[in-house]
Design an enzyme around this catalytic site. Structure first.
Site, short mmCIF file in Angstrom:
data_model
loop_
_atom_site.label_atom_id
_atom_site.label_comp_id
_atom_site.label_asym_id
_atom_site.label_seq_id
_atom_site.Cartn_x
_atom_site.Cartn_y
_atom_site.Cartn_z
N ASN A 1 -33.24 60.96 36.06
CA ASN A 1 -33.00 61.02 35.03
C ASN A 1 -31.89 60.64 34.96
OD1 ASN A 1 -32.19 62.25 32.03
ND2 ASN A 1 -31.69 64.14 33.17
N LYS B 1 -30.58 59.63 32.27
CA LYS B 1 -29.57 59.89 30.90
C LYS B 1 -29.50 58.89 30.22
CE LYS B 1 -27.99 64.26 33.63
NZ LYS B 1 -26.87 64.53 34.23
N HIS C 1 -33.42 69.57 28.46
CA HIS C 1 -32.66 69.62 29.10
C HIS C 1 -31.38 70.03 28.79
CE1 HIS C 1 -29.40 68.11 31.44
NE2 HIS C 1 -30.28 66.86 32.20
N GLU D 1 -28.06 69.45 28.45
CA GLU D 1 -27.37 68.57 27.61
C GLU D 1 -28.50 68.89 26.32
OE1 GLU D 1 -27.33 65.18 30.22
OE2 GLU D 1 -26.10 66.82 31.24
N GLU E 1 -32.36 73.34 36.64
CA GLU E 1 -30.58 73.09 36.46
C GLU E 1 -29.55 74.44 36.29
OE1 GLU E 1 -31.44 69.22 36.49
OE2 GLU E 1 -31.27 69.28 34.27
N GLY F 1 -23.79 67.40 37.04
CA GLY F 1 -23.04 66.62 37.59
C GLY F 1 -21.52 67.01 37.68
N SER G 1 -26.32 68.08 41.46
CA SER G 1 -26.23 67.83 41.80
C SER G 1 -27.05 67.61 43.22
CB SER G 1 -25.05 69.01 42.34
OG SER G 1 -23.44 68.74 41.31
P1 PGA Z 1 -27.30 65.68 38.64
O1 PGA Z 1 -27.75 66.04 37.13
O2 PGA Z 1 -27.63 65.19 39.74
O3 PGA Z 1 -26.31 64.72 37.91
O4 PGA Z 1 -26.19 66.89 38.41
C1 PGA Z 1 -29.38 66.70 37.44
C2 PGA Z 1 -29.88 66.81 35.95
O5 PGA Z 1 -29.18 67.12 34.70
O6 PGA Z 1 -30.90 66.39 35.34
#
Ligand code: PGA
Length: 251
Positions: A10, A12, A93, A95, A164, A170, A209
Site C-alpha cells: 500500500n 499510500k 483503510h 486512514e 490492521e 506506521g 508495521s
Molecule cells: P505500515 O502500513 O506497514 O506502514 O504500518 C500498513 C498499512 O497502513 O496498510
C-alpha cells in the site's frame, strides 16, 4: 486450510513517475516467488503508467467510489479503475475511515461496487489503541467486519480481509502472535458464518508495521494468509524479503 498467500503493498500518498523503475524492480523480483500473489496498490494517477510498465503484474488502487458514475467531484469509480488496468483495490483503510469518515455501510458499498467490476478487494478492519486497552478488540473488529462485508462473494479468491490494528500502522508496534492468531481466528469465524464453505477460502491478511525482520513470524500464525504492507513496500529491498518470507514453508 493453507491458502496461497497474498502480499500487497500500500503505497499510500507516495509515488511519482520517477518511481516506475522501482515498481519494475518489485514486479521482476516477485516473479521468483511463483507460489505467492504479489500486488501494489498505488495512487490513482500512477495506476495506468504502472500497468503499462508492468502489464503482467497486479496493480491496484487504494480506494474506490461506490457509485457507478455521477456528480462526485474528485472520486474514481470501479469501472474507471478497471479501465485504467487496475485489478484490485483496497477499501475501508483506517486512514480513510478516520480522515474521510467512511462508515461500515459505505465500505460495504465500495467493496460491492469493486467486485461487480471484476476488481479484487482488500477490505480493511482494525481497532484503536483505546479499544485494545479496554479488552474489546475482538468484539469491535468482528462487528466492523460483519457490517462491512459485501452481501455476496462469487469468487473467494477476489476478496481478502486485512486486519490492521490502527495503533500498529506506521508505528513499529506489532501485536503479539497470540493476539494476531486470536483476531484472525475470530475473523475466520465471521467469514464462515457469512459465506459458509467459501468463507474458509477468503484470505485474511495482517497489516501494521510488517517488516523483513518480523514477516516470517507473522506468517507462521494460523489463518494469516498474507500481509498488507505500507512503508516497507516502497522499496524492493524491503518488500521482496517479505514476499520471500511468505513463500517459505511455514515451520
Ligand atoms: P505500515 O502500513 O506497514 O506502514 O504500518 C500498513 C498499512 O497502513 O496498510
Amino acid at each position: 486450510m493453507e491458502l496461497r498467500k497474498l502480499v500487497a503493498g500500500n503505497w499510500k500518498m507516495h509515488g511519482l513517475a520517477s518511481d516506475i523503475d522501482e515498481i519494475r524492480g518489485i514486479a521482476a523480483a516477485s516473479r521468483q516467488y511463483a507460489g505467492v500473489d504479489v500486488a501494489l496498490c498505488l495512487p490513482a494517477v500512477l495506476i495506468e503508467r504502472a500497468v503499462r510498465a508492468v502489464p503482467d503484474f497486479p496493480i491496484g488502487a487504494q480506494d474506490v467510489h461506490q457509485a457507478e458514475f455521477g456528480a462526485h467531484t474528485g472520486s474514481v469509480s470501479a469501472r474507471m479503475l478497471h479501465d485504467a488496468g487496475a485489478s484490485l483495490t483496497i477499501v475501508g483503510h483506517s486512514e480513510r475511515r478516520e480522515a474521510q469518515r467512511e462508515s461500515d455501510p459505505e465500505v460495504r458499498a465500495k467493496a460491492e461496487a469493486a467486485l461487480s467490476c471484476d476488481l479484487g478487494v482488500i477490505l480493511c478492519v482494525g481497532e484503536s489503541e483505546e479499544v485494545r486497552a479496554a479488552g474489546r478488540a475482538v468484539q469491535t473488529v468482528r462487528a466492523q467486519l460483519e457490517a462491512s462485508l459485501p452481501g455476496q462473494v462469487d469468487d473467494a479468491a477476489r476478496l481478502a480481509i486485512a486486519y490492521e490494528p490502527i495503533w500498529a500502522i506506521g508505528t513499529g508496534k506489532v501485536p503479539t502472535t497470540t493476539e494476531i492468531g486470536e483476531m484472525h481466528a475470530a475473523l475466520r469465524g465471521c467469514l464462515r458464518r457469512a459465506f459458509g464453505e467459501a468463507g474458509a477460502r477468503i484470505r485474511i491478511l495482517y497489516g501494521g508495521s510488517v517488516k523483513p525482520s518480523n514477516a516470517a513470524e507473522i506468517f507462521s500464525v494460523g489463518d494469516v494468509d498474507g500481509a498488507l504492507v505500507g512503508g516497507a513496500s516502497l522499496k524492493a529491498a524491503d518488500f521482496i524479503p517479505i514476499v520471500a518470507a511468505a513463500a517459505a514453508p511455514v515451520t
